[in-house]
Write a protein that holds these residues in place. Structure first.
Motif, PDB file in Angstrom:
ATOM      1  N   GLU A 258      41.819  46.298  61.899  1.00 15.26           N
ATOM      2  CA  GLU A 258      43.074  46.070  62.605  1.00 15.26           C
ATOM      3  C   GLU A 258      44.118  47.127  62.286  1.00 15.26           C
ATOM      4  OE1 GLU A 258      44.207  42.177  61.453  1.00 15.26           O
ATOM      5  OE2 GLU A 258      42.708  41.157  62.706  1.00 15.26           O
ATOM      6  N   GLY A 259      43.797  48.022  61.320  1.00 16.59           N
ATOM      7  CA  GLY A 259      44.711  49.120  61.024  1.00 16.59           C
ATOM      8  C   GLY A 259      45.364  49.067  59.662  1.00 16.59           C
ATOM      9  N   ARG A 260      45.066  48.047  58.865  1.00 18.35           N
ATOM     10  CA  ARG A 260      45.671  47.976  57.537  1.00 18.35           C
ATOM     11  C   ARG A 260      44.972  48.959  56.603  1.00 18.35           C
ATOM     12  NH1 ARG A 260      45.415  42.336  58.871  1.00 18.35           N
ATOM     13  NH2 ARG A 260      47.481  41.375  59.027  1.00 18.35           N
ATOM     14  N   ARG A 261      45.722  49.405  55.606  1.00 22.92           N
ATOM     15  CA  ARG A 261      45.145  50.325  54.614  1.00 22.92           C
ATOM     16  C   ARG A 261      44.343  49.530  53.586  1.00 22.92           C
ATOM     17  NH1 ARG A 261      50.285  53.065  52.232  1.00 22.92           N
ATOM     18  NH2 ARG A 261      50.923  50.882  52.397  1.00 22.92           N
ATOM     19  N   LEU A 262      43.360  50.183  52.979  1.00 23.32           N
ATOM     20  CA  LEU A 262      42.533  49.512  51.976  1.00 23.32           C
ATOM     21  C   LEU A 262      43.356  49.074  50.771  1.00 23.32           C
ATOM     22  CD1 LEU A 262      39.239  51.629  51.941  1.00 23.32           C
ATOM     23  CD2 LEU A 262      39.520  49.261  52.681  1.00 23.32           C
ATOM     24  N   SER A 263      44.407  49.814  50.458  1.00 24.11           N
ATOM     25  CA  SER A 263      45.225  49.478  49.291  1.00 24.11           C
ATOM     26  C   SER A 263      46.226  48.369  49.595  1.00 24.11           C
ATOM     27  CB  SER A 263      45.977  50.721  48.799  1.00 24.11           C
ATOM     28  OG  SER A 263      46.797  51.242  49.843  1.00 24.11           O
ATOM     29  N   ASP A 264      46.273  47.904  50.824  1.00 25.62           N
ATOM     30  CA  ASP A 264      47.208  46.854  51.219  1.00 25.62           C
ATOM     31  C   ASP A 264      46.620  45.495  50.814  1.00 25.62           C
ATOM     32  OD1 ASP A 264      48.902  45.082  52.406  1.00 25.62           O
ATOM     33  OD2 ASP A 264      48.950  46.100  54.352  1.00 25.62           O
ATOM     34  N   SER A 265      47.415  44.694  50.103  1.00 29.37           N
ATOM     35  CA  SER A 265      46.913  43.395  49.649  1.00 29.37           C
ATOM     36  C   SER A 265      46.572  42.481  50.819  1.00 29.37           C
ATOM     37  CB  SER A 265      47.964  42.710  48.761  1.00 29.37           C
ATOM     38  OG  SER A 265      49.151  42.460  49.491  1.00 29.37           O
ATOM     39  N   GLU A 266      47.092  42.792  52.004  1.00 21.36           N
ATOM     40  CA  GLU A 266      46.810  41.962  53.168  1.00 21.36           C
ATOM     41  C   GLU A 266      45.381  42.158  53.689  1.00 21.36           C
ATOM     42  OE1 GLU A 266      49.066  39.600  54.912  1.00 21.36           O
ATOM     43  OE2 GLU A 266      49.540  39.798  52.782  1.00 21.36           O
ATOM     44  N   THR A 267      44.684  43.180  53.175  1.00 19.77           N
ATOM     45  CA  THR A 267      43.295  43.385  53.602  1.00 19.77           C
ATOM     46  C   THR A 267      42.328  42.510  52.811  1.00 19.77           C
ATOM     47  OG1 THR A 267      42.886  45.168  52.001  1.00 19.77           O
ATOM     48  CG2 THR A 267      43.803  45.785  54.153  1.00 19.77           C
ATOM     49  N   ILE A 268      42.818  41.790  51.804  1.00 14.71           N
ATOM     50  CA  ILE A 268      41.955  41.017  50.915  1.00 14.71           C
ATOM     51  C   ILE A 268      41.678  39.627  51.489  1.00 14.71           C
ATOM     52  CG2 ILE A 268      41.700  40.060  48.605  1.00 14.71           C
ATOM     53  CD1 ILE A 268      41.645  43.098  48.736  1.00 14.71           C
ATOM     54  N   HIS A 269      40.391  39.272  51.471  1.00 16.76           N
ATOM     55  CA  HIS A 269      40.017  37.881  51.750  1.00 16.76           C
ATOM     56  C   HIS A 269      39.838  37.215  50.394  1.00 16.76           C
ATOM     57  CE1 HIS A 269      38.160  34.366  53.571  1.00 16.76           C
ATOM     58  NE2 HIS A 269      37.222  34.451  52.636  1.00 16.76           N
ATOM     59  N   TYR A 270      40.709  36.301  50.052  1.00 11.81           N
ATOM     60  CA  TYR A 270      40.721  35.714  48.716  1.00 11.81           C
ATOM     61  C   TYR A 270      39.579  34.722  48.528  1.00 11.81           C
ATOM     62  CZ  TYR A 270      45.362  37.769  48.380  1.00 11.81           C
ATOM     63  OH  TYR A 270      46.408  38.653  48.358  1.00 11.81           O
ATOM     64  N   GLY A 271      39.083  34.686  47.288  1.00  7.49           N
ATOM     65  CA  GLY A 271      38.007  33.767  46.933  1.00  7.49           C
ATOM     66  C   GLY A 271      38.538  32.433  46.441  1.00  7.49           C
ATOM     67  N   LEU A 272      37.640  31.675  45.817  1.00  8.91           N
ATOM     68  CA  LEU A 272      37.947  30.304  45.434  1.00  8.91           C
ATOM     69  C   LEU A 272      39.097  30.213  44.433  1.00  8.91           C
ATOM     70  CD1 LEU A 272      35.454  27.495  44.715  1.00  8.91           C
ATOM     71  CD2 LEU A 272      37.007  28.131  42.877  1.00  8.91           C
ATOM     72  N   VAL A 273      39.092  31.069  43.410  1.00 13.18           N
ATOM     73  CA  VAL A 273      40.110  30.948  42.359  1.00 13.18           C
ATOM     74  C   VAL A 273      41.517  31.258  42.869  1.00 13.18           C
ATOM     75  CG1 VAL A 273      40.878  31.869  40.138  1.00 13.18           C
ATOM     76  CG2 VAL A 273      38.469  31.300  40.485  1.00 13.18           C
ATOM     77  N   PRO A 274      41.756  32.381  43.557  1.00 13.55           N
ATOM     78  CA  PRO A 274      43.104  32.612  44.076  1.00 13.55           C
ATOM     79  C   PRO A 274      43.570  31.534  45.044  1.00 13.55           C
ATOM     80  CG  PRO A 274      41.826  34.634  44.137  1.00 13.55           C
ATOM     81  CD  PRO A 274      40.875  33.538  43.816  1.00 13.55           C
ATOM     82  N   ARG A 275      42.658  31.022  45.862  1.00  9.43           N
ATOM     83  CA  ARG A 275      43.043  29.980  46.821  1.00  9.43           C
ATOM     84  C   ARG A 275      43.372  28.660  46.124  1.00  9.43           C
ATOM     85  NH1 ARG A 275      41.975  30.856  52.229  1.00  9.43           N
ATOM     86  NH2 ARG A 275      41.008  32.883  52.687  1.00  9.43           N
ATOM     87  N   ALA A 276      42.968  28.545  44.858  1.00 14.76           N
ATOM     88  CA  ALA A 276      43.292  27.345  44.087  1.00 14.76           C
ATOM     89  C   ALA A 276      44.598  27.519  43.318  1.00 14.76           C
ATOM     90  CB  ALA A 276      42.158  27.020  43.119  1.00 14.76           C
ATOM     91  N   ASN A 277      45.366  28.535  43.623  1.00 13.35           N
ATOM     92  CA  ASN A 277      46.644  28.761  42.948  1.00 13.35           C
ATOM     93  C   ASN A 277      47.484  27.483  42.954  1.00 13.35           C
ATOM     94  OD1 ASN A 277      48.782  30.306  41.752  1.00 13.35           O
ATOM     95  ND2 ASN A 277      49.762  30.408  43.769  1.00 13.35           N
ATOM     96  N   ARG A 278      48.077  27.195  41.803  1.00 16.32           N
ATOM     97  CA  ARG A 278      48.861  25.979  41.575  1.00 16.32           C
ATOM     98  C   ARG A 278      47.977  24.724  41.575  1.00 16.32           C
ATOM     99  NH1 ARG A 278      52.820  25.128  45.704  1.00 16.32           N
ATOM    100  NH2 ARG A 278      53.737  23.613  44.265  1.00 16.32           N
TER     101      ARG A 278
END
Length: 462
Positions: free
Chosen positions: A158-178
C-alpha cells in the motif's frame, strides 16, 4: 455480566474521574480488596488452599510473571483461567486500536496522532475482563510471527515503508496488551521462539525483522509446564526462566474429599453416583499415585478420576435403560466397568508389562477395603456370614436390578444389619441400599469370610 459503561469519548472518560492503573496495579488492588473482604477469587480450584494459592497470591501482589510447574491434570490451567476474576469487569480502550491502548497512555505513534487530531472527541470502547485473557497452547509449529508479529506485505504494498510501525501485523503477545497471556506447556515452545519472549518480559518492547519497536507493553505472562518436559520433549531456556519472577510447584489433591470435590465439579454424570462410589474412585486414584508399578513421572491425572466417575455413571444409565423401572444409580459392580476402560490412561513401569489389569484390580481392592473400614467399622457382620450355609448364594451385576438383588438377600434373624448398612451410607433408594449391601459383601470377601465368583458381568457371593 453487568451493563458496560455508557461513556463513549476520551473527554467523557476524563470528566468521569477515571484513573489509569497499570495491569499489575489493577490485579494487586483487586486481589487485596477481595482478600480484605474475606472472599476468595479462586472459584473452582480445589486442594491448593493452603499450599499453591498463598504462593500465587504473593506473586501477584509482587507483580511477577510466573510459571506453574507440575504433572498433568493437577489443575494448572484451571488456576490460570481464574486470573480474569481479578481484572476490572470493564476497561476503556481507544476504539480501533490493535493493542487495546488505554486512552490516557497510548503506546503507538498512530494512536498518539489520532488523539492529537480528535482531542476529547476520540471514541473509546469498553473491554470485558474475559477479552483481556489470552491462552496459547505451546506447540512445536508455533512461529515468532504467531507470538510477536511480522511485517505485513499487504501494508507494504500500500506504500508504507518497512521501517514504519504501521507495516507490522502484531502477534498474540502485543495484541494482549493490558491483559494476561497464558502459555500452556511452555517447554514445548521451540527455543528460538522462547528467545523472542525475552525482551517482552524484561524490557517490555518487541523486535521484528531487525526493527525495534519501543512499545511499552503492559502484559502479565503466566505459563504452565510439566517437570519431565525439562529433559524429555523440551526445556525452558535459562534466560527465559530467569525472566519469570516465580516458579510455583503444583500438586494433586492431598485428601479424598478434595479429589471428590474436583470430580463433582468437573464430571458430566449421566446418572446418580453416590458419594461412596466416588470415594472408592478417589482412593483408587491415590493408590495409583503411590504405586511403584506406575510411572509417577507421567503422573495420574485428576482426569482419570473424572473419566472413571463418568464411566460408572454411564454403566448405571445403561442398566436402567435395559431394565424398566430400575433407578439410574451407580453400584459397586459398575466400578469394574471403569477399570476396564481406564487402563489406557495410566503409564506403567517397563517391567510391569502384562500385569496391568492385575495391578489395577489389586489397587481397586485396597481402595475398597479402606472405604469399607471407614464406613462400616464396628458393625457385626456375623449374622450375614452365618446366612451363607455353603449352598446359599447372592448374585449381583449389571444384569441384575437393585430390586431383584434386594429381594434375593438372605433373611437375617434378629438382626437389622441391612438397615444399619443403609443408614451408614445415607441410602434412601433401592439403588443406594443395594450399593451399601454390595459393598459389605465385597468387604467380607476381601477379608476372606465369603467367596466370590465374577464372570460375564455377574458376580456371585457365597
Amino acid at each position: 455480566m453487568s451493563e458496560q459503561p455508557t461513556i463513549r469519548t476520551i473527554g467523557e472518560l476524563r470528566a468521569s474521574g477515571h484513573v489509569y492503573r497499570s495491569l499489575r496495579e489493577e490485579l494487586r488492588d483487586n486481589l487485596l480488596r477481595i482478600l480484605g473482604g474475606g472472599e476468595s477469587p479462586w472459584a473452582g480450584v480445589h486442594g491448593f488452599e493452603d499450599t499453591v494459592i498463598p504462593q500465587f497470591e504473593r506473586v501477584l501482589i509482587a507483580g511477577h510473571d510466573v510459571v506453574l510447574l507440575g504433572e498433568r491434570g493437577q489443575g494448572k490451567s484451571r488456576l490460570l483461567r481464574t486470573l480474569p476474576n481479578l481484572l476490572d469487569e470493564w476497561a476503556p480502550a481507544v476504539a480501533g486500536s490493535e493493542l487495546n491502548e488505554h486512552p490516557f497512555t497510548p503506546v503507538t505513534d498512530a494512536t498518539r496522532e489520532r488523539i492529537a487530531e480528535a482531542g476529547d472527541d476520540l471514541p473509546i470502547v469498553w473491554l470485558h475482563r474475559s477479552e483481556r485473557y489470552v491462552e496459547k497452547l505451546s506447540t512445536p509449529d508455533t512461529s515468532v510471527a504467531d507470538i510477536i508479529g511480522d511485517v505485513d506485505p499487504m501494508r507494504v504494498a500500500e506504500g508504507r515503508r518497512l521501517s514504519d510501525s504501521e507495516t507490522i501485523h502484531y502477534g498474540l503477545v502485543p495484541r494482549a496488551n493490558r491483559g494476561i497471556v497464558a502459555l500452556n506447556e511452555l517447554p514445548d515452545l521451540p527455543e528460538r521462539i522462547q528467545v523472542a519472549l525475552l525482551n517482552v518480559m524484561e524490557e517490555r518492547d518487541i523486535q521484528i525483522r531487525g526493527y525495534v519497536l519501543r512499545l511499552p507493553l503492559d502484559v502479565l505472562v503466566v505459563a504452565s509446564a510439566n517437570p519431565e518436559d525439562y529433559t524429555n520433549r523440551g526445556r525452558i531456556i535459562t534466560p527465559l526462566k530467569d525472566r519469570f519472577g516465580a516458579e510455583i510447584r503444583t500438586h494433586y489433591p492431598q485428601s479424598v474429599d478434595e479429589e471428590i470435590a474436583v470430580v463433582r465439579q468437573e464430571a458430566n454424570l449421566t446418572a446418580e453416583v453416590p458419594e461412596t462410589v466416588l470415594e472408592i474412585l478417589a482412593r483408587f486414584t491415590r493408590e495409583l499415585r503411590d504405586s511403584t508399578a506406575v510411572n509417577q513421572a507421567s503422573g495420574v491425572s485428576a482426569r482419570f478420576t473424572i473419566a472413571g466417575a463418568e464411566t460408572v455413571a454411564a454403566a448405571a444409565r445403561r442398566r436402567a435403560t435395559i431394565h424398566e423401572g430400575e433407578d439410574a444409580v451407580a453400584r459397586f459392580g459398575d466400578l469394574h466397568a471403569a477399570v476396564e476402560v481406564l487402563r489406557g490412561k495410566i503409564e506403567f513401569e517397563a517391567g510391569e508389562e502384562g500385569r496391568e489389569n492385575e495391578i489395577l484390580e489389586h489397587l481397586l481392592r485396597i481402595a475398597t477395603v479402606e472405604t469399607v473400614r471407614a464406613h462400616f467399622r464396628g458393625l457385626d457382620f456375623g449374622p450375614l456370614v452365618d446366612a451363607f450355609d455353603g449352598e446359599r448364594t447372592v448374585s449381583t451385576g449389571e444384569r441384575i436390578t437393585a430390586a431383584d438383588f434386594l429381594a434375593n438377600l438372605p433373611e437375617l434373624a434378629e438382626s437389622n444389619l441391612y438397615e444399619e448398612l443403609a443408614e451408614r451410607l445415607g441410602a434412601e433408594s433401592d439403588g443406594e441400599r443395594a450399593l451399601a449391601i454390595e459393598l459389605a459383601l465385597e468387604g467380607l470377601y476381601l477379608s476372606r469370610r465369603l467367596s466370590k465368583d465374577r464372570d460375564a458381568g455377574e458376580t456371585v457371593y457365597g
